[in-house]
Design a protein around this motif. Sequence first.
Motif: not given
Length: 278
Positions: A5-9, A15-19, A237-245
């Motif tokens: 999750l610390r990776q720039p992407r 940040a986008v999902m928080l918005l 969404a970011p957490i789910a995508m990171a776990r999938a990766e």
Amino acid sequence: MLQTLRQPRYVALSAVMLLVATICIGLGTWQISRLASKHRANNELRHNDHVSVARLGDVLPIYSTRPPPRADDIQFRRVTVTGTYEASGQRLVRQRSVGDDVGYLVLTPLRTSPATVLVVRGFISSGGLTGGVTAPAPPSGPETIVGRVMPAETASDKAAQLPVGQINSINTSEQASRLGAQVYDGYVELSAGQPGTQGLVAIPEPDLSNPAGGAVELQHLAYVIQWYLFAAFALAAPIAMARAERRRVSPELDDEAPITLADAKAARLADRYGRPAH
């Protein structure tokens, strides 16, 4: 997980999902206010329908003598008034419907003391015609009527642009000017069987399941739930995508056999002498 999750992407995605989540929460909160407003309006209109019959002057002010009444305070109030119909001031209000039938409301002034009240005596079907519709004349002589109050309409009635005797809206300001008299700030829809309804289709009783109209209360509640769910999905969404990766990369690492020092030395010799490594 945190390292991923610390990776720039992923930081940018978060940040986008928080918005997005912030916008969804705002929309959900707005729908809560819409739900509360609809609930309040429905309750007020249902209350108006059940209040006992009042004198017209106790419900409607005379136009321009006081600020316009709030629609939810007067709509569906039942009133009684005595006066004389003025046939010469009768107008047909275009493009109105009762059920599936399109036609005209028959609007007739009722002269009273101290002012004139605009009365919708009933409905007449256009019969698919664009002109030539004639409404029955109102009764002559003093009559006492009972009907439901409706708020005045603010759009121009466009009388000058339409066939004689037809209007587009029930605008008390324009009616007062045309009649040359003081007019109550609103109008009355006659109840079935009242003097003046003969020969016309009666205006139906109001539908009190959702009297304020528009979306029903449960629909607003569904919107509230929907927007908050969207916010939760955006945050997850970011957490789910990171776990999938991580799950995708881990099996690939496990399948790779460890390379020993002897294997590395054999590979270098093979590259130097062109012999296969053992």
